[in-house]
Design a protein around this motif. Structure first.
Motif, PDB file in Angstrom:
ATOM      1  N   THR A  32       0.841  -1.191   0.000  1.00 44.63           N
ATOM      2  CA  THR A  32       0.000   0.000   0.000  1.00 44.63           C
ATOM      3  C   THR A  32       0.877   1.242   0.000  1.00 44.63           C
ATOM      4  N   SER A  33       0.256   2.362  -0.326  1.00 40.51           N
ATOM      5  CA  SER A  33       0.930   3.647  -0.182  1.00 40.51           C
ATOM      6  C   SER A  33       0.978   4.013   1.300  1.00 40.51           C
ATOM      7  N   ALA A  34       1.655   5.112   1.626  1.00 42.42           N
ATOM      8  CA  ALA A  34       1.719   5.570   3.005  1.00 42.42           C
ATOM      9  C   ALA A  34       0.321   5.895   3.525  1.00 42.42           C
ATOM     10  N   ASN A  35       0.121   5.686   4.830  1.00 37.38           N
ATOM     11  CA  ASN A  35      -1.152   5.985   5.492  1.00 37.38           C
ATOM     12  C   ASN A  35      -2.345   5.364   4.758  1.00 37.38           C
ATOM     13  N   PRO A  36      -2.338   4.057   4.556  1.00 40.99           N
ATOM     14  CA  PRO A  36      -3.419   3.427   3.790  1.00 40.99           C
ATOM     15  C   PRO A  36      -4.750   3.474   4.535  1.00 40.99           C
ATOM     16  N   VAL A  54     -14.711  -6.937  14.603  1.00 46.95           N
ATOM     17  CA  VAL A  54     -13.500  -6.463  15.277  1.00 46.95           C
ATOM     18  C   VAL A  54     -12.293  -6.739  14.389  1.00 46.95           C
ATOM     19  N   TYR A  55     -11.221  -5.993  14.657  1.00 45.69           N
ATOM     20  CA  TYR A  55      -9.974  -6.238  13.931  1.00 45.69           C
ATOM     21  C   TYR A  55      -8.781  -5.989  14.834  1.00 45.69           C
ATOM     22  N   ARG A  56      -7.709  -6.679  14.528  1.00 45.75           N
ATOM     23  CA  ARG A  56      -6.441  -6.509  15.215  1.00 45.75           C
ATOM     24  C   ARG A  56      -5.394  -6.073  14.197  1.00 45.75           C
ATOM     25  N   LEU A  57      -4.567  -5.129  14.584  1.00 51.39           N
ATOM     26  CA  LEU A  57      -3.501  -4.630  13.720  1.00 51.39           C
ATOM     27  C   LEU A  57      -2.192  -4.771  14.473  1.00 51.39           C
ATOM     28  N   THR A  73      -7.583   4.298   9.089  1.00 47.89           N
ATOM     29  CA  THR A  73      -6.296   4.598   8.473  1.00 47.89           C
ATOM     30  C   THR A  73      -5.167   4.007   9.307  1.00 47.89           C
ATOM     31  N   ILE A  74      -4.224   3.361   8.639  1.00 46.44           N
ATOM     32  CA  ILE A  74      -2.986   2.968   9.305  1.00 46.44           C
ATOM     33  C   ILE A  74      -2.038   4.156   9.188  1.00 46.44           C
ATOM     34  N   ASN A  75      -1.820   4.836  10.304  1.00 43.30           N
ATOM     35  CA  ASN A  75      -1.008   6.055  10.273  1.00 43.30           C
ATOM     36  C   ASN A  75       0.471   5.698  10.211  1.00 43.30           C
ATOM     37  N   ASN A  81       5.765  -3.143   7.901  1.00 45.43           N
ATOM     38  CA  ASN A  81       4.921  -4.311   7.649  1.00 45.43           C
ATOM     39  C   ASN A  81       3.905  -4.487   8.771  1.00 45.43           C
ATOM     40  N   TYR A  82       2.684  -4.898   8.392  1.00 44.38           N
ATOM     41  CA  TYR A  82       1.598  -5.101   9.341  1.00 44.38           C
ATOM     42  C   TYR A  82       0.863  -6.395   9.020  1.00 44.38           C
ATOM     43  N   THR A  83       0.220  -6.939  10.053  1.00 46.99           N
ATOM     44  CA  THR A  83      -0.724  -8.042   9.881  1.00 46.99           C
ATOM     45  C   THR A  83      -2.082  -7.577  10.384  1.00 46.99           C
ATOM     46  N   LEU A  84      -3.086  -7.697   9.524  1.00 45.85           N
ATOM     47  CA  LEU A  84      -4.457  -7.343   9.891  1.00 45.85           C
ATOM     48  C   LEU A  84      -5.270  -8.622  10.053  1.00 45.85           C
ATOM     49  N   ASN A  85      -5.864  -8.806  11.233  1.00 43.29           N
ATOM     50  CA  ASN A  85      -6.805  -9.900  11.485  1.00 43.29           C
ATOM     51  C   ASN A  85      -8.184  -9.294  11.728  1.00 43.29           C
ATOM     52  N   TYR A  86      -9.232  -9.936  11.204  1.00 40.98           N
ATOM     53  CA  TYR A  86     -10.571  -9.363  11.332  1.00 40.98           C
ATOM     54  C   TYR A  86     -11.623 -10.478  11.292  1.00 40.98           C
ATOM     55  N   ARG A  87     -12.740 -10.246  11.997  1.00 42.52           N
ATOM     56  CA  ARG A  87     -13.827 -11.233  12.012  1.00 42.52           C
ATOM     57  C   ARG A  87     -15.096 -10.589  12.556  1.00 42.52           C
ATOM     58  N   THR A  88     -16.207 -11.298  12.391  1.00 42.19           N
ATOM     59  CA  THR A  88     -17.514 -10.826  12.844  1.00 42.19           C
ATOM     60  C   THR A  88     -18.158 -11.857  13.760  1.00 42.19           C
TER      61      THR A  88
END
Length: 219
Positions: A32-36, A54-57, A73-75, A81-88
């Motif tokens: 992604t670009s900066a601050n996606p 919910v989500y975890r970053l 936004t990811i500032n 590098n990041y890991t995004l976890n998400y669920r409902t």
């Protein structure tokens, strides 16, 4: 269909609302670009009651959890590098974690200039200008260590072109075609796959004349 606890039909997906390159499906990877900017959406074909999304970053230095209330936004304005976890969670059951790996590419590509794999020749009357001849074309190279090069484009007086590669040769024929007296301004731009770009402008001089020899007699 995502396999979830309780055999639920509810599934959550992620989208990137800013520039990105890659695959956003569960288990995917994107640059992604900066601050996606990212969004989550829930597919609920059987109209189950939705309790929360919910989500975890997480990164190498942080791990944060959030209740999803809209685009976020990811500032981050540096490459990271990041890991995004998400669920409902719904009346149909608790979804298992979905995952997206994110590499923030905040750095512009790099441009290099060479001639026959050597530093280019400079004009003796103006060291800020580069000299091109039939045997010494100017090679412009673009590189990007993260998302990769999207395109390289240049303009030279009345000529402009875009190439879907990471390098281009400016030859004496191109300089002759686009200028009247063999002198011209070359503008070069390179973009990576998430919209970062770098630009350079410099002068070119065509040298297509043979050197002159002079003989000095003495005595």
């Amino acid at each position: 269909m995502i396999n979830v606890a309780g055999n639920t039909s509810v599934s959550t997906s992620v989208s990137v609302d800013s520039a990105y390159h890659g695959n956003v499906s569960n288990g995917g990877f994107v640059y992604t670009s900066a601050n996606p900017i990212l969004s989550l959406s829930v597919d609920n074909p059987n109209n189950a009651s939705l309790f929360s999304t919910v989500y975890r970053l997480s990164s190498s230095t942080s791990n944060q959890s959030f209740v999803y209330n809209g685009s976020f936004t990811i500032n981050q304005n540096h490459s990271n590098n990041y890991t995004l976890n998400y669920r409902t969670n719904s009346s149909a059951g608790l979804e298992t974690w979905n995952t997206l790996s994110i590499s923030v590419d905040a750095d512009p590509p790099e441009l290099t200039i060479s001639s026959n794999n050597q530093p280019p020749e400079r004009y003796i009357h103006n060291s800020s200008s580069y000299v091109i001849s039939t045997s010494n074309p100017l090679n412009i190279g673009c590189s990007d260590n993260l998302s990769g090069v999207q395109y390289l484009q240049y303009s030279l007086e009345n000529l402009s072109a875009q190439v879907n590669s990471s390098s281009v040769n400016i030859t004496s024929a191109i300089l002759n075609q686009s200028t009247i007296n063999g002198h011209g301004q070359l503008n070069v731009s390179c973009s990576d796959k998430v919209g970062n770009f770098y630009n350079m402008t410099f002068s070119l001089v065509l040298d297509d004349e043979v050197p002159l020899l002079s003989v000095v007699e003495s005595g």
